[in-house]
Motif scaffolding. Structure first.
Motif, short mmCIF file in Angstrom:
data_model
loop_
_atom_site.label_atom_id
_atom_site.label_comp_id
_atom_site.label_asym_id
_atom_site.label_seq_id
_atom_site.Cartn_x
_atom_site.Cartn_y
_atom_site.Cartn_z
N LYS A 88 -0.32 6.57 0.13
CA LYS A 88 -1.73 6.39 0.52
C LYS A 88 -2.23 4.97 0.20
CE LYS A 88 -2.79 10.77 1.67
NZ LYS A 88 -3.44 11.20 2.93
N ALA A 89 -2.12 4.61 -1.08
CA ALA A 89 -2.56 3.30 -1.56
C ALA A 89 -1.54 2.82 -2.57
CB ALA A 89 -3.95 3.39 -2.19
N CYS A 90 -0.67 1.93 -2.11
CA CYS A 90 0.45 1.54 -2.97
C CYS A 90 0.85 0.09 -2.71
CB CYS A 90 1.64 2.46 -2.71
SG CYS A 90 3.12 2.07 -3.69
N ILE A 91 0.93 -0.70 -3.76
CA ILE A 91 1.28 -2.11 -3.64
C ILE A 91 2.74 -2.30 -3.29
CG2 ILE A 91 1.91 -2.45 -6.07
CD1 ILE A 91 -0.05 -4.91 -3.78
N ARG A 92 3.57 -1.31 -3.50
CA ARG A 92 5.00 -1.43 -3.23
C ARG A 92 5.37 -0.94 -1.84
NH1 ARG A 92 8.35 1.41 -7.66
NH2 ARG A 92 10.00 0.13 -6.71
N ASP A 93 4.42 -0.33 -1.13
CA ASP A 93 4.71 0.23 0.19
C ASP A 93 4.87 -0.89 1.23
OD1 ASP A 93 4.35 1.78 2.77
OD2 ASP A 93 4.04 3.39 1.32
N ARG A 94 5.71 -0.65 2.22
CA ARG A 94 5.90 -1.67 3.26
C ARG A 94 4.81 -1.65 4.32
NH1 ARG A 94 11.23 0.64 6.49
NH2 ARG A 94 10.33 2.59 7.27
N ARG A 95 3.99 -0.61 4.32
CA ARG A 95 2.89 -0.53 5.30
C ARG A 95 1.69 -1.32 4.79
NH1 ARG A 95 3.30 3.27 9.34
NH2 ARG A 95 5.14 4.58 9.24
N ALA A 96 1.23 -2.24 5.64
CA ALA A 96 0.15 -3.15 5.24
C ALA A 96 -1.12 -2.39 4.88
CB ALA A 96 -0.13 -4.14 6.37
N ARG A 97 -1.40 -1.30 5.58
CA ARG A 97 -2.64 -0.58 5.32
C ARG A 97 -2.63 0.05 3.93
NH1 ARG A 97 -4.79 3.27 9.98
NH2 ARG A 97 -4.54 1.28 11.06
N ARG A 98 -1.49 0.52 3.50
CA ARG A 98 -1.40 1.12 2.17
C ARG A 98 -1.51 0.05 1.08
NH1 ARG A 98 3.63 5.23 3.67
NH2 ARG A 98 2.45 6.48 5.19
N VAL A 99 -0.92 -1.10 1.34
CA VAL A 99 -1.06 -2.23 0.42
C VAL A 99 -2.53 -2.65 0.34
CG1 VAL A 99 -0.51 -4.67 0.07
CG2 VAL A 99 1.29 -3.07 0.80
#
Length: 282
Positions: free
Chosen positions: A37-48
Motif C-alpha cells: 500500500k505505502a512502502c518505500i521499497r516497492d517498485r510501484r511509484a504510487r506506493r513509494v
C-alpha cells in the motif's frame, strides 16, 4: 481500479518485499507504512509516493537511492536545500521534479535540458526573457507552455509558429491591437480563436471567412447593423442566426423584408393555379 489491488509487493529488483528486513519496522508497527500500500521499497511509484507523503521527514535520506522512482518521490518532499545536485540526475523524471521546486535563478539552464518533460517543467516556472529559448524549442508543448506564461507584449514573436495549437494560444492571449493580423492565419481553428476576441468593430474582417465555424462565431458577436452580409451566407444555421438577431432590432426590420420578398413570391406562384410554373424547355 488503483494499483493497491494489482501486483505483488516487489522491490525495484523484482524481489519479494519482507518487512522484517526493512529499517522502518518501528513506523510499520505504528501503521505509517503498509506492504503493498505505502512502502518505500516497492517498485510501484504510487506506493513509494504514499510512504513519503506519510513520512516526509524521511525523504532526505532517499535522494541518492539507486531506484529513480524513489529519488523522484523523495525530491517532492525533501529539504529544498538538498535538491541542487539532482539537477544533473541521470533520470529526467528526477530532474523535472527538482526543476519544479527550486527557485527560478537556479533552474534557468534547465530550459535547454535534453528531455522534453524537463524543459516543460522549466517553461512552467520561468518568466519574461528567461522564456525566450523556449519559443524556438523543437517540441510544441514546450512552446505552448512558454506562450501561456510569457508577457502579452512578446507574443507577436510567436504568432507565426508552425504549430496551430501554439498559434491558437497566442490568439487567446495576444494584445488586441496585434490580433487583427491573425485574421489571415491558415488554420480555421486559430481564426475562430481570433473571432472570439476580436473587437466588434473589426469582426467584418472575418464575415466572409472560408470556414463556417469562424463565420458562426462572427454571427454571434458582430453588431446587428453589420449582420446583413450573413443573411446570404451559404450555411442555413448562420443565415438563421443572423435573422434572429436582426429581428430583435426594430429599426433593422427592413433588412429582413427585402430578403423575404422572393420567398413570398415563390410561395404565391405555387399556390395560384392560374399561374402554373413553366415546364422545362425540351
Amino acid at each position: 481500479m488503483v494499483d493497491d489491488d494489482l501486483g505483488l509487493p516487489l522491490d525495484w529488483k523484482g524481489k519479494p518485499i519482507r518487512c522484517r528486513e526493512c529499517q522502518h519496522q518501528a513506523i510499520n508497527a505504528m501503521g505509517l507504512c503498509v506492504k503493498g500500500k505505502a512502502c518505500i521499497r516497492d517498485r510501484r511509484a504510487r506506493r513509494v509516493e504514499r510512504f513519503l507523503k506519510g513520512n516526509p521527514d524521511l525523504a532526505d535520506q532517499y535522494l541518492d537511492h539507486p531506484y529513480f522512482e524513489v529519488r523522484a518521490g523523495a525530491a517532492r518532499y525533501a529539504n529544498v536545500f538538498r535538491l541542487p545536485p539532482l539537477l544533473s540526475d541521470p533520470e529526467p523524471e528526477v530532474r523535472a521534479v527538482v526543476t519544479l521546486r527550486l527557485p527560478e535563478d537556479r533552474i534557468r539552464h534547465m530550459i535547454h535540458d535534453e528531455d522534453i518533460d524537463v524543459r516543460i517543467a522549466a517553461a512552467s516556472r520561468l518568466q519574461g526573457a528567461d522564456l525566450m529559448p523556449a519559443l524556438h524549442d523543437d517540441a510544441y508543448m514546450v512552446r505552448i507552455t512558454a506562450v501561456r506564461r510569457m508577457p502579452a507584449e512578446l507574443l507577436p514573436l510567436v504568432r507565426h509558429d508552425p504549430d496551430p495549437e501554439v498559434r491558437a494560444w497566442v490568439a487567446r492571449r495576444i494584445d488586441l491591437r496585434a490580433l487583427p493580423d491573425m485574421c489571415f492565419d491558415t488554420d480555421p481553428l486559430v481564426r475562430r480563436e481570433v473571432a472570439e476576441r476580436l473587437p466588434m468593430d473589426q469582426l467584418r474582417l472575418l464575415v466572409t471567412d472560408s470556414d463556417l465555424r469562424v463565420r458562426f462565431t462572427v454571427a454571434e458577436r458582430i453588431a446587428e447593423e453589420e449582420l446583413e452580409p450573413l443573411l446570404d451566407d451559404p450555411e442555413a444555421a448562420i443565415r438563421e442566426l443572423a435573422r434572429e438577431r436582426i429581428a430583435q432590432v426594430p429599426h433593422l426590420a427592413h433588412l429582413l423584408e427585402s430578403k423575404a420578398v422572393p420567398l413570398r413570391l415563390l410561395e404565391t406562384e405555387e399556390a395560384n393555379p392560374e399561374h402554373p410554373s413553366k415546364e422545362p424547355s425540351r
